[in-house]
Scaffold this active site. Sequence first.
Site, PDB file in Angstrom:
ATOM      1  N   GLU A 188       0.826  -1.214   0.000  1.00  0.00           N
ATOM      2  CA  GLU A 188       0.000   0.000   0.000  1.00  0.00           C
ATOM      3  C   GLU A 188       0.856   1.258   0.000  1.00  0.00           C
ATOM      4  O   GLU A 188       0.538   2.249  -0.666  1.00  0.00           O
ATOM      5  CB  GLU A 188      -0.926  -0.002   1.221  1.00  0.00           C
ATOM      6  CG  GLU A 188      -1.965   1.126   1.228  1.00  0.00           C
ATOM      7  CD  GLU A 188      -1.510   2.380   1.967  1.00  0.00           C
ATOM      8  OE1 GLU A 188      -2.211   3.403   1.882  1.00  0.00           O
ATOM      9  OE2 GLU A 188      -0.441   2.350   2.615  1.00  0.00           O
ATOM     10  N   ASP A 235      -7.926   1.310   8.256  1.00  0.00           N
ATOM     11  CA  ASP A 235      -6.598   1.906   8.128  1.00  0.00           C
ATOM     12  C   ASP A 235      -6.428   3.002   9.179  1.00  0.00           C
ATOM     13  O   ASP A 235      -7.392   3.697   9.530  1.00  0.00           O
ATOM     14  CB  ASP A 235      -6.416   2.488   6.722  1.00  0.00           C
ATOM     15  CG  ASP A 235      -4.950   2.638   6.320  1.00  0.00           C
ATOM     16  OD1 ASP A 235      -4.069   2.350   7.153  1.00  0.00           O
ATOM     17  OD2 ASP A 235      -4.687   3.045   5.170  1.00  0.00           O
TER      18      ASP A 235
END
Length: 394
Positions: A188, A235
């Site tokens: 990511e 997240d």
Amino acid sequence: MRVHHLLLLPAILRSAVLAYTPLSESTIQGLPSPGKDFDIKDGALLSPILIPRVPGTPGSEQVLQHFVDFFSDTLPDWKLSFQNSSSTTPVSNGKEVPFRNLIATRDPPWVEREGEVGRLVLVAHYDSKLTPKDFIGATDSAAPCAMLMHAARSIDNALTQKWDDMAGDALDELEDQKGIQIILLDGEEAFSSWTDTDSIYGARALAEEWENTYHPPLSTFSTPLASMDLFVLLDLLGSPPQRVPSYYKTSHWAYLNMADLESRLRKMGSFKSSPNHKSKRFSNEPRKKEPMFLYEADKKDTDRWTGGYIGDDHVPFIARGVEVLHIIPSPFPDVWHHPDDDGEHLDPDIVEDWALLTVTFAAEWMDLEGYLDDGKKDRRSAEVLKDELNGEMT
């Protein structure tokens, strides 16, 4: 109505069809606690992730093996698969860097082929940034990964109980073909600076591959992407501030479901980070205002929706029509991309609260009321009572 027709309905109608029974207070109170599993020094779930884990490094391999061992040893009914890709990066000098996504799936046991199950998909990334040196990324996203592991373990027995009870019964086409999937994504983080090509390497590769992977003809869902009823991305969770807006109008119905759960949990006194938790105030003190994580339950259609402003692993999925619930604070935590984003700067109460909210959201989505620990006790009691009544009648 077939599920692939359902996917064409407006979100408000889809949420009405994807119905479930709310968890009772007694069921919620009986949910398993992570105990010491979130301890940053020796917790079985979290501590092995709190190391540098840049893609293609031994730390990344070590953490991936931790996930594989957890599912293989603890949750053997979950099917594990990998999606692998490689790419050059701005700092790799032309060398291909490997990215490995782990997918853990639990579907009803009577499903015989791919393409017949719609799934709740819970997602976090497990890689860490290359810089600053030895960056840990506790909120970004070691803690969310541990939360998903805890959620899978917490509902696993209930899924087995529910599906065992349903065996041989007439199945409802929409409600009973529900599975759950956990995706732990690699790559990511940007290696240099965030761009469309230097970021979300694993997510981009997975979304592209699954868009072009077709299930057998006449399947209810044409591709793995079409099988995603809701993509929930966690997240930057675990350190203040933790205020999560509703980013997308199309998934606000799911945000409302989670916000309602949070409100119920806070009223029950289950949130340890709450100023009203029994550990934080005297019984004779007046209650303080609850600082809600999900604070936009009253958001209107005419309000500002900011979903397009945050780049994250959901982007290639939502671009392909997947419904996304993005659980990321705005503003970001104070430790974001800072060396202080380590285990010592996690707030243990916040971590546990997000884990509890994730468990209850997944349990309600999978309609597990009556099948969790408290529910199993109720069923056993009912069976004993039935036997006693039958005995009295003979």
